[in-house]
Structure formats: C-alpha cells, structure tokens
Motif scaffolding. Structure first.
Motif, PDB file in Angstrom:
ATOM      1  N   HIS A 138       0.526  10.203  11.836  1.00 43.70           N
ATOM      2  CA  HIS A 138      -0.916  10.108  11.646  1.00 43.70           C
ATOM      3  C   HIS A 138      -1.284   8.665  11.291  1.00 43.70           C
ATOM      4  O   HIS A 138      -0.650   8.053  10.419  1.00 43.70           O
ATOM      5  CB  HIS A 138      -1.376  11.041  10.524  1.00 43.70           C
ATOM      6  CG  HIS A 138      -1.043  12.476  10.775  1.00 43.70           C
ATOM      7  ND1 HIS A 138      -1.977  13.395  11.214  1.00 43.70           N
ATOM      8  CD2 HIS A 138       0.139  13.159  10.657  1.00 43.70           C
ATOM      9  CE1 HIS A 138      -1.386  14.573  11.350  1.00 43.70           C
ATOM     10  NE2 HIS A 138      -0.109  14.454  11.021  1.00 43.70           N
ATOM     11  N   GLY A 139      -2.312   8.152  11.958  1.00 50.01           N
ATOM     12  CA  GLY A 139      -2.752   6.794  11.662  1.00 50.01           C
ATOM     13  C   GLY A 139      -4.251   6.679  11.800  1.00 50.01           C
ATOM     14  O   GLY A 139      -4.850   7.289  12.691  1.00 50.01           O
ATOM     15  N   PHE A 140      -4.870   5.913  10.906  1.00 53.33           N
ATOM     16  CA  PHE A 140      -6.319   5.720  10.941  1.00 53.33           C
ATOM     17  C   PHE A 140      -6.629   4.239  11.075  1.00 53.33           C
ATOM     18  O   PHE A 140      -5.954   3.394  10.485  1.00 53.33           O
ATOM     19  CB  PHE A 140      -6.970   6.272   9.666  1.00 53.33           C
ATOM     20  CG  PHE A 140      -6.552   7.673   9.339  1.00 53.33           C
ATOM     21  CD1 PHE A 140      -6.540   8.657  10.327  1.00 53.33           C
ATOM     22  CD2 PHE A 140      -6.133   8.012   8.067  1.00 53.33           C
ATOM     23  CE1 PHE A 140      -6.149   9.953  10.031  1.00 53.33           C
ATOM     24  CE2 PHE A 140      -5.729   9.308   7.759  1.00 53.33           C
ATOM     25  CZ  PHE A 140      -5.741  10.281   8.750  1.00 53.33           C
ATOM     26  N   GLU A 141      -7.662   3.940  11.845  1.00 55.51           N
ATOM     27  CA  GLU A 141      -8.009   2.545  12.101  1.00 55.51           C
ATOM     28  C   GLU A 141      -9.497   2.456  12.412  1.00 55.51           C
ATOM     29  O   GLU A 141     -10.065   3.374  13.020  1.00 55.51           O
ATOM     30  CB  GLU A 141      -7.163   2.004  13.270  1.00 55.51           C
ATOM     31  CG  GLU A 141      -7.456   0.590  13.676  1.00 55.51           C
ATOM     32  CD  GLU A 141      -7.281  -0.404  12.548  1.00 55.51           C
ATOM     33  OE1 GLU A 141      -8.216  -1.206  12.348  1.00 55.51           O
ATOM     34  OE2 GLU A 141      -6.241  -0.373  11.855  1.00 55.51           O
ATOM     35  N   MET A 142     -10.138   1.350  12.008  1.00 52.18           N
ATOM     36  CA  MET A 142     -11.572   1.168  12.242  1.00 52.18           C
ATOM     37  C   MET A 142     -11.864   0.273  13.443  1.00 52.18           C
ATOM     38  O   MET A 142     -12.981   0.264  13.941  1.00 52.18           O
ATOM     39  CB  MET A 142     -12.226   0.559  10.995  1.00 52.18           C
ATOM     40  CG  MET A 142     -12.287   1.491   9.811  1.00 52.18           C
ATOM     41  SD  MET A 142     -12.974   0.667   8.366  1.00 52.18           S
ATOM     42  CE  MET A 142     -14.615   0.284   8.957  1.00 52.18           C
ATOM     43  N   ASP A 143     -10.878  -0.507  13.874  1.00 50.28           N
ATOM     44  CA  ASP A 143     -11.060  -1.419  14.995  1.00 50.28           C
ATOM     45  C   ASP A 143     -10.732  -0.679  16.290  1.00 50.28           C
ATOM     46  O   ASP A 143      -9.596  -0.249  16.502  1.00 50.28           O
ATOM     47  CB  ASP A 143     -10.137  -2.634  14.811  1.00 50.28           C
ATOM     48  CG  ASP A 143     -10.339  -3.695  15.879  1.00 50.28           C
ATOM     49  OD1 ASP A 143     -10.373  -3.331  17.075  1.00 50.28           O
ATOM     50  OD2 ASP A 143     -10.434  -4.882  15.531  1.00 50.28           O
ATOM     51  N   GLY A 144     -11.730  -0.507  17.167  1.00 52.85           N
ATOM     52  CA  GLY A 144     -11.536   0.276  18.390  1.00 52.85           C
ATOM     53  C   GLY A 144     -10.452  -0.273  19.295  1.00 52.85           C
ATOM     54  O   GLY A 144      -9.674   0.483  19.888  1.00 52.85           O
ATOM     55  N   THR A 145     -10.364  -1.607  19.390  1.00 52.00           N
ATOM     56  CA  THR A 145      -9.331  -2.216  20.235  1.00 52.00           C
ATOM     57  C   THR A 145      -7.947  -1.944  19.672  1.00 52.00           C
ATOM     58  O   THR A 145      -7.029  -1.543  20.396  1.00 52.00           O
ATOM     59  CB  THR A 145      -9.557  -3.736  20.345  1.00 52.00           C
ATOM     60  OG1 THR A 145     -10.837  -3.973  20.920  1.00 52.00           O
ATOM     61  CG2 THR A 145      -8.501  -4.377  21.218  1.00 52.00           C
ATOM     62  N   MET A 146      -7.783  -2.146  18.353  1.00 54.70           N
ATOM     63  CA  MET A 146      -6.482  -1.882  17.741  1.00 54.70           C
ATOM     64  C   MET A 146      -6.137  -0.401  17.806  1.00 54.70           C
ATOM     65  O   MET A 146      -4.967  -0.029  17.885  1.00 54.70           O
ATOM     66  CB  MET A 146      -6.480  -2.357  16.286  1.00 54.70           C
ATOM     67  CG  MET A 146      -6.571  -3.863  16.112  1.00 54.70           C
ATOM     68  SD  MET A 146      -5.349  -4.778  17.079  1.00 54.70           S
ATOM     69  CE  MET A 146      -3.829  -4.239  16.308  1.00 54.70           C
ATOM     70  N   LEU A 147      -7.155   0.445  17.775  1.00 55.36           N
ATOM     71  CA  LEU A 147      -6.931   1.889  17.888  1.00 55.36           C
ATOM     72  C   LEU A 147      -6.269   2.222  19.222  1.00 55.36           C
ATOM     73  O   LEU A 147      -5.288   2.977  19.274  1.00 55.36           O
ATOM     74  CB  LEU A 147      -8.275   2.602  17.773  1.00 55.36           C
ATOM     75  CG  LEU A 147      -8.270   4.093  17.463  1.00 55.36           C
ATOM     76  CD1 LEU A 147      -7.711   4.343  16.075  1.00 55.36           C
ATOM     77  CD2 LEU A 147      -9.683   4.651  17.545  1.00 55.36           C
ATOM     78  N   ARG A 148      -6.796   1.657  20.295  1.00 57.51           N
ATOM     79  CA  ARG A 148      -6.202   1.895  21.620  1.00 57.51           C
ATOM     80  C   ARG A 148      -4.794   1.318  21.701  1.00 57.51           C
ATOM     81  O   ARG A 148      -3.880   1.951  22.222  1.00 57.51           O
ATOM     82  CB  ARG A 148      -7.088   1.279  22.715  1.00 57.51           C
ATOM     83  CG  ARG A 148      -8.321   2.083  23.034  1.00 57.51           C
ATOM     84  CD  ARG A 148      -8.956   1.642  24.335  1.00 57.51           C
ATOM     85  NE  ARG A 148      -9.516   0.312  24.259  1.00 57.51           N
ATOM     86  CZ  ARG A 148     -10.734   0.043  23.805  1.00 57.51           C
ATOM     87  NH1 ARG A 148     -11.504   1.026  23.381  1.00 57.51           N
ATOM     88  NH2 ARG A 148     -11.186  -1.190  23.772  1.00 57.51           N
ATOM     89  N   ILE A 149      -4.634   0.102  21.165  1.00 59.52           N
ATOM     90  CA  ILE A 149      -3.320  -0.539  21.195  1.00 59.52           C
ATOM     91  C   ILE A 149      -2.314   0.273  20.387  1.00 59.52           C
ATOM     92  O   ILE A 149      -1.172   0.477  20.801  1.00 59.52           O
ATOM     93  CB  ILE A 149      -3.423  -1.991  20.680  1.00 59.52           C
ATOM     94  CG1 ILE A 149      -4.116  -2.864  21.736  1.00 59.52           C
ATOM     95  CG2 ILE A 149      -2.050  -2.565  20.352  1.00 59.52           C
ATOM     96  CD1 ILE A 149      -4.390  -4.285  21.290  1.00 59.52           C
ATOM     97  N   GLY A 150      -2.738   0.776  19.222  1.00 61.97           N
ATOM     98  CA  GLY A 150      -1.840   1.582  18.398  1.00 61.97           C
ATOM     99  C   GLY A 150      -1.438   2.876  19.086  1.00 61.97           C
ATOM    100  O   GLY A 150      -0.269   3.274  19.065  1.00 61.97           O
TER     101      GLY A 150
END
Length: 488
Positions: free
Chosen positions: A228-240
C-alpha cells in the motif's frame, strides 16, 4: 545497479529524448516507462503462450487476436511513420484501458498523455530500448529491468516542492533488510513517491521467501493486498504504480491521498511501515486530521507522520522511518510529546544516525532511522544507537563509490543485539536505558549519549621547544652566510 555498456545505452536513450525536445526528467521517465511497460506486456504474453503450448492448455491473452499490431514485437519492426500512427492511435489507448475502467493501472493512466512528438523520435527510442534490453538479457541479472528503472529514477536530481527527495536505493535496501518483511506482512508507505520501499520489500520477499509463491493465498496476498502506498503528486503516483508492476506486483494499492488529512481514515490496518516522509514544505494545517494533532500539535510534517504511523499500525506492527535530526532533540512541546509517546507507550528499538551526505546531491540534511514497534502498553527498555559514518559512497555531491561502508555491520549488529550489551559509549554502537532517556528529557540524539575518547598528548616544555627553535634559527643563518660567500 547497472554499469558499463547497459548504463551507456540507457544514457543514450535518455539523450535521444532530450535532443528530441523532451527535457523534463519526470516526463522522460514517464514516456520511457510507458514504452517499457508495453514491451513487458508483450514479453510476458510470449512466455505465457509458450507455457500454455508446452502444457497443451488453451490460452486467452490480453492482446486481441485481430490486432497483432498492438504488440511490441510487431509494431517495433514497422517504419517510423506507421509505427507512430499505431502507437499513438491504437497502442496507447489500449494500455490506458487495459482490463477495463476498474483496474489499478487504468486508474493511474487516466490522465497520462503520450507526448513523443515525432515518428523519428519514437523510432529511435524504440530501437534504443530494444538494444538495451538485449544487453540486459545477456548479463544474466534476474532483475535488470528493475535496476534499469531505478537508474532512471536516480536522474531525478532535484528535491520536490514539498520537501520530497529520492531515497538512495542502498539506504532503502538497508532499511528493508533491517526490518525483514514476512510473507504475512501488510506493508504501507504513506509518502510513497516512486514506491522504492515497496519495491525493495517485494524483492526481499522474492529473495528470502520464494516458497511463498507456491501457496495460493500468499501469492494472492503478494499481488493484491500486501503493498500500500499513498502519494499526492499525480506524476509520481503513475511512476510508483509502474515501478511496482514492472517489479512483478500485479495489483499494487497505490492511491492518490494526502496521508495527513482527514480523508485518510486508516487505523490499525498495517503490520509494517517503511517511509521517508517529507520534512518540510507546504501544509494545510486546517485539513490535518484532528486525531494526529491530539498526539502532537504542530505544523511540522515529520512529527505528524510519526503520529500517523502509530495510528495506522496494528498492535505489534513495526515501523522504520527516516527522520531529520531535529525530531530526535527538538525542544518544542510537539517534539517532546511525540518522542515521549513512542518511548513510554510503545517500544522504541533503535536510532541509527546517518551522515548528512547520504542524501546529496538532493539535500544535505542530517537524518536518522527510527525503528519502533506499536504496543500501546510501553515496552521500551534499552534503545540501540548506531553512529553511521560511511555508506559506501563519498559524502559529497558526486557520491562516488568508496570502500568505507558501515551498512553490513549495521545489519549484522542489529540482528544480533545480544552481542551489543557489552559495548561501551565510546564504540560506534551501544545501548542506552529507557530511564536515562527519560532523565534527559526524551532526547534521542546519539551525541547526547556517545562518549569520545581523547588521547593524551604530552608536549615538551616551552623552554625546550624554544631552545630547539634557536638551534634551527642558527642553522638557517649559517646556511645564509655560506650562500653569501659563494655569491661573492
């Protein structure tokens, strides 16, 4: 880690993007990632087709049989113009909707845009990826694709606007090996970024618990509910999300979420937290979850994240988080309250102090690794401190490999703490009792407890030193007189 010919080929593909007009590193990584993923889909499909043929089983693949041009092995052999038309108009829309609208991947790809502008640039990049993956297959490395992706991420050389910066892979791997994830763990990183901690945990499990994939329930847990991972940056979200899938996790739970806000309701859901949360940056204080502010009333994200970890963990759950040094010795009420909470109400196990150069060239901040277990009933007795002085790389902006490296010793000592009891405060690692920590206002800075041995240096008496200087002076004058006679 990739080196030599493979590294040079990756650099050439990167340069191809730049000379083609795509100069934002995040955009390059995104586009590079899409193409890697498209090729991986085709490669995986080929393996499944071969296995099905070998076993005499029917096989229903992900590619429509009437559209072979969607496969990398087909369109990569087309001419530039035809390839560009197929990829931009057919392949990219296909992968965006792969599996329907409810899949994790389609959720992250919803806002993705294919931005390679010309047919010639696409053709050169596709040829470059073919070349570098041929090189990688000849190296025999079982996870060259993962190494390749980590190398791409290493090119993100600037800190984000919210205090984010990339955690070096060897530090991530050290933390994962310190914590030793198990096949039953439910792992979360509430500030996931490129999902480095989650990827490293998956790789650790493959390396040390490979038999878990023979058990259906554990295999499904690994692919569906473990990470499980949470992120606010949409670009980093896709990369992650892409990073996880390129490392073999079918359905990672990577979500867009402000972990500190009221929208994050997760309570006692996870057994392991691995994180390097942002240390500074913008924070909407009004939106911060009220129950976190009860633990530590502050605007400092590094303190709020520690309170969040305690809330998210199940009883008995473990946490390893990177924290700035200020967390360990800060004198504000908020600093003291969160340290007191962890020491008195849970079980603080270790503080590993890291040198300030570890995060260069991104940042020069001094940090430490804090390891604790959520108990809700105390349990801290003796806290292990380690003073890391080297991590295998120079501590300047260049970060060149060097021989000095404390990481192997840290891992060995942490997993054999019985042998640490006899160490003195002058050693690189030692125990400090909970009573002493309380008596020092819950200060967790290693410098508060470390003792330094000073060597006694005996100097000669001043009159003896002066006599020696006079003798030297006379010798110099005599030499000058000799030179003067020779000149005349």
């Amino acid at each position: 880690m990739i080196t030599g010919e493979l590294k040079n080929k990756v650099d050439r593909v990167w340069e191809t993007f730049w000379t083609g007009g795509i100069t934002n590193p995040l955009t390059v990584i995104e586009q590079f990632t899409y193409l890697l993923y498209i090729k991986t889909l085709d490669d995986n499909e080929k393996k499944k087709e071969m296995d099905a043929e070998l076993l005499g089983l029917d096989f229903e693949g992900i590619f429509p049989k009437d559209k072979p041009q969607l496969r990398w092995s087909i369109f990569s052999n087309m001419g530039p113009e035809e390839m560009f038309k197929v990829v931009s108009e057919e392949v990219f829309p296909f992968i965006k909707n792969l599996g329907g609208k409810q899949t994790v991947y389609s959720k992250f790809m919803r806002d993705a845009i294919f931005v390679i502008p010309t047919a010639s640039l696409l053709a050169r990049v596709v040829a470059g990826i073919n070349g570098l993956l041929q090189t990688s297959s000849s190296t025999g490395n079982k996870d060259t694709l993962g190494d390749l992706y980590e190398y791409l991420l290493s090119k993100l050389s600037t800190a984000g606007t919210n205090g984010q910066f990339r955690t070096p892979r060897h530090i991530i791997e050290m933390i994962v090996r310190l914590m030793k994830p198990t096949p039953e763990d439910i792992i979360v990183d509430p500030a996931a970024g490129s999902a480095g901690f989650l990827v490293a945990s998956g790789e650790y499990l493959k390396e040390n618990h490979n038999d878990m994939f023979l058990i259906q329930s554990l295999r499904e847990h690994f692919n569906q509910t473990m990470f499980h991972g949470f992120e606010m940056d949409g670009t980093m979200l896709r990369i992650g999300a892409m990073n996880m899938m390129l490392h073999g996790v079918d359905n990672p739970n990577i979500d867009y979420r402000d972990s500190l806000s009221e929208q994050n309701k997760d309570t006692e859901q996870y057994t392991l937290v691995l994180a390097n949360p942002p240390f500074k940056g913008s924070l909407d204080y009004e939106s911060v979850s009220a129950d976190l502010l009860k633990v530590t009333k502050t605007k400092k994200t590094e303190l709020l994240f520690l309170a969040l970890f305690l809330r998210m963990l199940k009883k008995g759950g473990r946490c390893a988080s990177i924290v700035p040094d200020g967390v360990l010795f800060g004198s504000s009420n908020a600093h003291k309250s969160i340290r007191k909470e962890i020491v008195d109400d849970h079980k603080l196990e270790a503080i590993i102090s890291m040198p300030s150069g570890v995060f260069k060239p991104y940042a020069g901040v001094s940090t430490a690794i804090m390891i604790f277990t959520k108990t809700g009933s105390g349990g801290t007795d003796n806290v292990w401190f380690y003073d890391m002085k080297a991590d295998g790389f120079s501590l300047d902006d260049k970060r060149n490999p060097i021989d000095a490296n404390d990481i192997p010793e840290i891992l060995e000592r942490f997993h054999n703490l019985e042998g640490e009891k006899s160490r003195k405060r002058t050693d690189q690692s030692f125990f400090v009792s909970v009573d002493e920590i309380r008596n020092n206002g819950y200060d967790l800075s290693i410098n508060k407890y470390k003792e330094i041995e000073y060597e006694v240096v005996e100097y000669e008496k001043p009159e003896v030193i002066l006599e020696k200087i006079i003798i030297l002076e006379k010798g110099i004058l005599k030499g000058l007189e000799e030179m003067e006679r020779l000149i005349k």
